[in-house]
Enzyme design. Structure first.
Site, PDB file in Angstrom:
ATOM      1  N   MET A 153       2.329  -4.661   4.659  1.00 38.31           N
ATOM      2  CA  MET A 153       1.613  -3.404   4.975  1.00 38.31           C
ATOM      3  C   MET A 153       2.552  -2.291   4.528  1.00 38.31           C
ATOM      4  SD  MET A 153       1.443  -1.780   8.916  1.00 38.31           S
ATOM      5  CE  MET A 153      -0.192  -2.045   9.331  1.00 38.31           C
ATOM      6  N   ASP A 181       1.643   2.184   3.564  1.00 39.13           N
ATOM      7  CA  ASP A 181       1.207   3.499   4.028  1.00 39.13           C
ATOM      8  C   ASP A 181       0.069   3.426   4.887  1.00 39.13           C
ATOM      9  OD1 ASP A 181       2.505   3.930   1.843  1.00 39.13           O
ATOM     10  OD2 ASP A 181       1.280   5.228   0.684  1.00 39.13           O
ATOM     11  N   GLN A 238      -2.300   0.213   3.556  1.00 43.98           N
ATOM     12  CA  GLN A 238      -2.105  -0.406   2.339  1.00 43.98           C
ATOM     13  C   GLN A 238      -1.591  -1.806   2.603  1.00 43.98           C
ATOM     14  OE1 GLN A 238      -1.807   1.277  -1.445  1.00 43.98           O
ATOM     15  NE2 GLN A 238      -3.455   1.732   0.001  1.00 43.98           N
ATOM     16  N   SER A 246      -3.538   4.544  -1.625  1.00 48.51           N
ATOM     17  CA  SER A 246      -3.686   5.245  -0.476  1.00 48.51           C
ATOM     18  C   SER A 246      -4.980   6.508  -0.446  1.00 48.51           C
ATOM     19  CB  SER A 246      -2.304   5.913  -0.079  1.00 48.51           C
ATOM     20  OG  SER A 246      -1.482   5.313   0.414  1.00 48.51           O
TER      21      SER A 246
HETATM   22  C1  FRU Z   1       3.463   5.771  -1.076  1.00 49.55           C
HETATM   23  C2  FRU Z   1       2.627   4.996  -2.098  1.00 49.55           C
HETATM   24  C3  FRU Z   1       1.523   5.968  -2.646  1.00 49.55           C
HETATM   25  C4  FRU Z   1       0.526   4.929  -3.182  1.00 49.55           C
HETATM   26  C5  FRU Z   1       0.962   3.791  -2.176  1.00 49.55           C
HETATM   27  C6  FRU Z   1       0.719   2.322  -3.057  1.00 49.55           C
HETATM   28  O1  FRU Z   1       4.229   4.849  -0.235  1.00 49.55           O
HETATM   29  O2  FRU Z   1       3.381   5.074  -3.243  1.00 49.55           O
HETATM   30  O3  FRU Z   1       1.833   6.955  -3.433  1.00 49.55           O
HETATM   31  O4  FRU Z   1      -0.738   5.342  -3.284  1.00 49.55           O
HETATM   32  O5  FRU Z   1       2.100   4.066  -1.777  1.00 49.55           O
HETATM   33  O6  FRU Z   1       0.829   1.156  -2.447  1.00 49.55           O
END
Ligand code: FRU
Length: 497
Positions: free
Chosen positions: A37, A39, A55, A99
């Site tokens: 996991m 964001d 994520q 994200s």
């Molecule tokens: C931040 C990030 C975001 C991106 C995501 C990818 O932690 O780098 O900018 O969308 O994680 O997992």
């Protein structure tokens, strides 16, 4: 229609997720069903319940092609698992569904807005992303990707905006029903900026303006922006990459930042103040929502890219979220306190008043790894102590220390002996406002983490720990003499002991 990739993820998590016993997880911090996991995404209310996407890479405890995992909660404390919401199953998001945010549509459906990533070899043969914004619409469990994705791409960027770093839409509806989104981008000078879009109701927003930008002062790419009003101020939150240290406020690497100011639709955002959001070791990519009762509540990934390599052995999940926190602006600063809902889970209070601490001592009834504790430290007389240390998660070989030095007005969090299997940065110091040697520390422990809230929320510091659960001693130590008040509550959850 559920794609093959989404079905595979759903089958995988349904088959293997339940094998992870509750005791291997935190009791009240959100974790992935299985695997990795990062964001928080789409943290928002939908049909009266709070949804949290994240994520997600279910197949390993490493970052991989990003899916969206899904949880919901009625009280920010007890999380219910829902099936994986998005998988990278289209050409425009083949390298990941990065994200984004979520919002309830006027017709009662739920809109997810996320970054679709396509990775390809550029003219020099290097791998490069193309990032666009995409939407999916659903009923709170199942989502259909929009036929006309992507809804925002390179054409919608201001001049000089990067198509490689264009990500993390946070979407919301204003009081008058207008849809807005803020999205992270890099400008011509190579450093971060935040773009404001309006009118997402037909999913094709128009660029309003560049809301704010780094100008290479606060890191490079600005990830995961958020924008909202709080106590009469306008607030931007963002997570800059590649920061350079500034005093004790910002450290190198991935940081988090709160920009405080005012917003005028004609003139834009005027930045008046900048501060770090959390001063600990594991905090990144926060996202907020406005609860139906008006509270602004923030949740963040309780990790940082610089700390995410230090995994415990044999874990079947990795990455957790912070406790959701209520935000306010007080004395010109961003304040944060644990959501008040945690108080419903308190039991067995142990209270000590005016205890003289000199040297190291423990106190009757004060131990545990799942608790909410408030410690107030007062000098016996001006200058009566050089430092005070609160040791938690302690046994003969381990402890996690929260130390206050009144002459420096600094708090230090130290998890050097907290079971981490890698030699990463394990201490962080930060300034607190001077109070004649008096300090109040609220500490929330949940098996694998320590969250510290100083002086009723003026600063927060968060750290993940992997100390064995039997290490549950708590001690109080002073170099000199202090008077200590302690109020400790155990936290109990259904099905947990
Ligand atoms: C931040 C990030 C975001 C991106 C995501 C990818 O932690 O780098 O900018 O969308 O994680 O997992």
């Amino acid at each position: 229609m559920t794609s093959e990739a989404l079905q595979k993820a759903r089958d995988f998590e349904a088959q293997y997720g339940p094998h992870i016993p509750d005791s291997e997880r935190p009791a009240f911090h959100a974790t992935p069903t299985i695997g990795w996991m990062n964001d928080p995404n789409g943290f928002s209310f939908y049909k009266g319940e709070c949804h949290l996407f994240y994520q997600y890479h279910p197949y390993s405890i490493e970052w991989g092609p990003m899916h969206w995992g899904h949880l919901k909660t009625k009280d920010f404390i007890h999380w219910e698992r829902l099936p994986c919401a998005l998988a990278p199953d289209e050409e425009y998001d083949a390298s990941g569904c990065f994200s984004g945010g979520a919002v309830e549509l006027p017709d009662g459906r739920q809109l997810l807005m996320y970054t679709g990533v396509q990775r390809h070899h550029n003219a020099e043969g290097f791998l490069e992303d193309v990032q666009t914004q995409c939407v999916a619409i659903g009923d709170g469990v199942d989502y259909e990707k929009w036929g006309d994705n992507p809804v925002l791409d390179g054409e919608d960027l201001p001049e000089g905006g990067s198509t490689i770093d264009f990500r993390d839409p946070k979407v919301w509806r204003d009081k008058d029903g207008t849809f807005y989104a803020v999205i992270g981008n890099r400008t011509g000078d190579g450093s971060g900026s935040i773009l404001l879009y309006r009118g997402m109701e037909d999913f094709k927003g128009e660029l309003v303006r560049v809301l704010d930008r780094s100008r290479n002062q606060y890191g490079r790419m600005w990830e995961c922006p958020d924008f909202f009003q709080l106590d009469g101020r306008h607030i931007i939150l963002t997570s800059p990459q590649d920061m350079t240290p500034i005093g004790l406020e910002f450290h190198a690497g991935n940081g988090t930042m709160c920009l405080m100011g005012s917003y005028d639709p004609e003139k834009g955002f005027t930045r008046e103040r900048v501060q770090a959001i959390d001063y600990g070791l594991d905090f990144y990519a926060p996202q907020t929502l406005e609860a139906p009762d008006g509270r602004r509540i923030m949740i963040a990934w309780m990790q940082n890219w610089d700390t995410a390599g230090a995994k415990p052995f044999h874990c079947r999940w990795f990455g957790q979220m912070t406790l959701p926190r209520e935000l306010s602006i007080e004395k010109g600063r961003l304040y944060q306190r644990p959501v008040r809902e945690i108080e419903a889970y308190r039991h067995s209070p142990v209270i000590h008043h005016h205890i003289l601490v000199s040297g190291e001592t423990n106190l009757p009834g004060i131990q545990g790894r799942m608790l909410d504790m408030i410690v107030t430290v007062k000098p016996m007389s001006p200058g009566s102590y050089r430092w005070f240390r609160l040791h938690v998660a302690k046994d003969g070989r381990h402890d996690t220390i929260i130390r206050y030095k009144p002459d420096e007005s600094t708090v230090k969090i130290d998890r050097c002996r907290s079971g981490l299997p890698r030699d990463i940065v394990n201490t962080r110091s930060f300034l607190v406002s001077p109070r004649d040697g008096e300090i109040k520390l609220r500490v929330v422990l949940d098996r694998f983490s320590v969250e510290v809230f100083v002086n009723d929320g003026e600063a927060a510091a968060t750290a993940v720990i992997y100390t064995r659960q039997e290490a549950d001693a708590i001690t109080f130590e002073a170099d000199g003499q202090v008077l200590v008040d302690v109020e400790k509550y155990d936290l109990a959850f259904d099905g947990e002991d």
